[in-house]
Design a protein around this motif. Structure first.
Motif, mmCIF file in Angstrom:
data_model
loop_
_atom_site.group_PDB
_atom_site.id
_atom_site.type_symbol
_atom_site.label_atom_id
_atom_site.label_comp_id
_atom_site.label_asym_id
_atom_site.label_seq_id
_atom_site.Cartn_x
_atom_site.Cartn_y
_atom_site.Cartn_z
ATOM 1 N N UNK A 1 0.380 -1.244 -0.183
ATOM 2 C CA UNK A 1 0.104 -0.300 -0.139
ATOM 3 C C UNK A 1 0.735 1.268 -0.191
ATOM 4 N N UNK A 2 2.174 1.461 0.542
ATOM 5 C CA UNK A 2 2.772 2.275 0.837
ATOM 6 C C UNK A 2 3.204 2.715 -0.448
ATOM 7 N N UNK A 3 3.957 1.625 -1.073
ATOM 8 C CA UNK A 3 5.056 1.344 -2.127
ATOM 9 C C UNK A 3 3.469 2.394 -3.256
ATOM 10 N N UNK A 4 2.688 1.888 -3.480
ATOM 11 C CA UNK A 4 1.958 2.472 -3.968
ATOM 12 C C UNK A 4 1.378 3.928 -4.497
ATOM 13 N N UNK A 5 2.809 4.478 -2.838
ATOM 14 C CA UNK A 5 2.772 6.013 -2.905
ATOM 15 C C UNK A 5 3.745 6.798 -3.561
ATOM 16 N N UNK A 6 4.109 5.914 -3.911
ATOM 17 C CA UNK A 6 5.798 6.253 -4.176
ATOM 18 C C UNK A 6 6.310 5.927 -5.653
ATOM 19 N N UNK A 7 6.279 6.922 -6.758
ATOM 20 C CA UNK A 7 5.678 6.939 -8.302
ATOM 21 C C UNK A 7 7.214 6.045 -8.555
ATOM 22 N N UNK A 8 8.426 6.471 -7.575
ATOM 23 C CA UNK A 8 9.786 6.060 -7.991
ATOM 24 C C UNK A 8 9.866 4.747 -7.547
ATOM 25 N N UNK A 9 8.971 3.777 -7.191
ATOM 26 C CA UNK A 9 9.274 2.551 -6.874
ATOM 27 C C UNK A 9 8.249 1.986 -8.366
ATOM 28 N N UNK A 10 8.589 1.186 -9.392
ATOM 29 C CA UNK A 10 8.285 0.577 -10.615
ATOM 30 C C UNK A 10 7.665 -0.448 -10.800
ATOM 31 N N UNK A 11 8.289 -0.641 -9.672
ATOM 32 C CA UNK A 11 7.802 -2.526 -9.624
ATOM 33 C C UNK A 11 8.227 -2.886 -8.469
ATOM 34 N N UNK A 12 6.877 -3.421 -7.653
ATOM 35 C CA UNK A 12 7.215 -3.998 -6.223
ATOM 36 C C UNK A 12 7.661 -5.871 -6.136
ATOM 37 N N UNK A 13 8.157 -6.095 -6.252
ATOM 38 C CA UNK A 13 8.516 -7.550 -6.639
ATOM 39 C C UNK A 13 8.497 -8.009 -5.683
ATOM 40 N N UNK A 14 7.650 -9.580 -4.808
ATOM 41 C CA UNK A 14 7.613 -10.088 -3.890
ATOM 42 C C UNK A 14 8.403 -11.771 -4.495
ATOM 43 N N UNK A 15 9.014 -12.173 -3.710
ATOM 44 C CA UNK A 15 10.415 -13.232 -3.551
ATOM 45 C C UNK A 15 9.121 -14.883 -3.405
ATOM 46 N N UNK A 16 8.857 -15.196 -3.869
ATOM 47 C CA UNK A 16 7.866 -16.041 -4.334
ATOM 48 C C UNK A 16 8.295 -17.415 -3.724
ATOM 49 N N UNK A 17 8.249 -17.537 -2.547
ATOM 50 C CA UNK A 17 9.014 -18.901 -1.982
ATOM 51 C C UNK A 17 10.362 -18.507 -0.702
#
Length: 393
Positions: free
Chosen positions: A25-41
């Motif tokens: 939710x916080x990442x959505x507020x920062x346009x300087x973050x293009x992709x917010x990756x999650x490591x799946x596993x």
């Protein structure tokens, strides 16, 4: 534009996904973050480059994170060596990742710190921030960690329910086993089940205090004579005066220890030595996977921890973990602080002496006062008529 990466490590909790929600939710507020990756596993997924961009997940699915226990992105206890950390640094550089977040306990904060060190060593420019998570409440420096409040609430509610059952049919000793390898915070939380009306737990055994088998049997026998039914809460990590576990671990790999059933062992002792009916209860992972007993405060603070981590990283903070500092006053208030990651890497926080009763098998009022607000709303109240005066016929 730069990207971000979040990783879950170690055992899940009832609110680890709430921290994930706060971070996304916080990442959505920062346009300087293009992709917010999650490591799946977990950590190993970074090496395998198994990533999902959480900024593409619909909002209605993200909202479900607040009530979902376990880890929605998967977690692990992957053993990593220095070459692995150097490779992780290279993968981070390959995917233009500028912000890295590790959510976990002592072991995961150690991993977080080593990734921070590896990126510095390899020359990768990245801000690494830890998000605390543990049911055991054994991360040092911080007042408490998200995950504990819900586990504590589960233990208190479950102990209260079992105590009512034992009080209704007081013919046996019931021994409840609490998670906590070296720290007794969860077992101690069972004290909040007490209503002041004579219900349990009657005895609480913590791994910080050497377990005295003969004294245990004497106390159980005395209480059984007085009350009929007895409720005991024992940590899975109990050790004798010699420092050895009272039940030998059945499996161990590194920091991962799988103990035998301490509650079953103690129940068998009561049966064989005292001739009293006894039974064991081992909630196990039910205590960390229960969304039904999720503490609202715990969930809200987990969201705050995730959001604070993202803000800190974007603002240039590096090599730190989000922590909580309790503020003075009669009402519970806490603020977030940033703790150097070196101070929490595999530094285990056990129960301090002022929280342990002098008799060694209970907790103090100071602990109860400290712990109570973390459970969120008050636990349910129950009624018994067994203590009321009887009518004269």
């Amino acid at each position: 534009m730069p990207n971000a990466l979040i990783v879950h490590g170690g055992a899940p909790t009832a609110v680890i996904n709430a921290s994930l929600y706060g971070a996304v939710t916080e990442a959505h507020k920062h346009p300087e973050i293009e992709h917010f990756y999650a490591a799946i596993g977990g950590s190993g997924a970074i090496l395998r480059e198994q990533f999902l961009d959480l900024l593409t997940v619909p909002q209605e699915e993200l909202e479900l994170l607040l009530q979902t226990p376990g880890s929605a992105i998967g977690t692990s206890r992957d053993p990593l060596e220095q070459p692995d950390y150097d490779q992780i640094a290279r993968v981070i550089a390959k995917h233009n990742i500028r912000y890295v977040f590790f959510t976990g306990g002592n072991g995961s904060m150690d991993t977080c710190g080593k990734v921070y060190q590896a990126c510095t060593r390899v020359g990768v420019e990245v801000n690494v921030v830890g998000i605390p998570k543990t049911i055991d409440n054994d991360i040092s420096v911080t007042d408490h960690a998200p995950g504990f409040g819900s586990a504590a609430r589960y233990m208190a509610e479950t102990t209260a329910e079992i105590s009512q059952d034992v009080r209704g049919l007081p013919i046996h000793v019931c021994i409840i086993e609490a998670m906590g390898r070296n720290a007794g915070w969860i077992a101690a939380a069972s004290a909040l089940a007490r209503s002041g009306d004579g219900d349990g737990p009657d005895l609480i055994y913590l791994p910080e205090v050497p377990f005295d088998e003969e004294q245990f049997l004497a106390d159980v026998q005395r209480l059984h004579r007085e009350k009929g039914g007895v409720v005991v809460v024992a940590s899975e990590g109990l050790r004798g005066p010699d420092g050895k576990p009272i039940v030998e671990p059945i499996f161990q790999v590194g920091r991962a220890v799988y103990y035998g059933d301490v509650s079953a062992h103690l129940a068998n002792l009561v049966i064989r030595r005292l001739g009293i009916k006894a039974r064991s209860e081992k909630p196990g992972i039910a205590g960390r996977a229960s969304a039904a007993y999720q503490s609202r405060l715990d969930r809200d603070e987990a969201v705050t921890a995730g959001a604070t981590a993202v803000r800190a990283a974007v603002e240039g903070q590096n090599g730190v973990m989000v922590g909580f500092r309790r503020l003075p006053g009669d009402e519970y208030r806490a603020e977030t602080v940033l703790i150097p990651i070196e101070q929490v890497m595999l530094e285990e926080r056990t129960m301090p002496k002022e929280y342990i009763a002098d008799n060694g098998h209970d907790v103090t009022q100071a602990f109860v006062d400290w712990c109570r607000p973390l459970l969120g709303e008050p636990i349910r109240k129950y009624i018994t008529f067994k203590n009321k005066p009887l009518s004269t016929l």
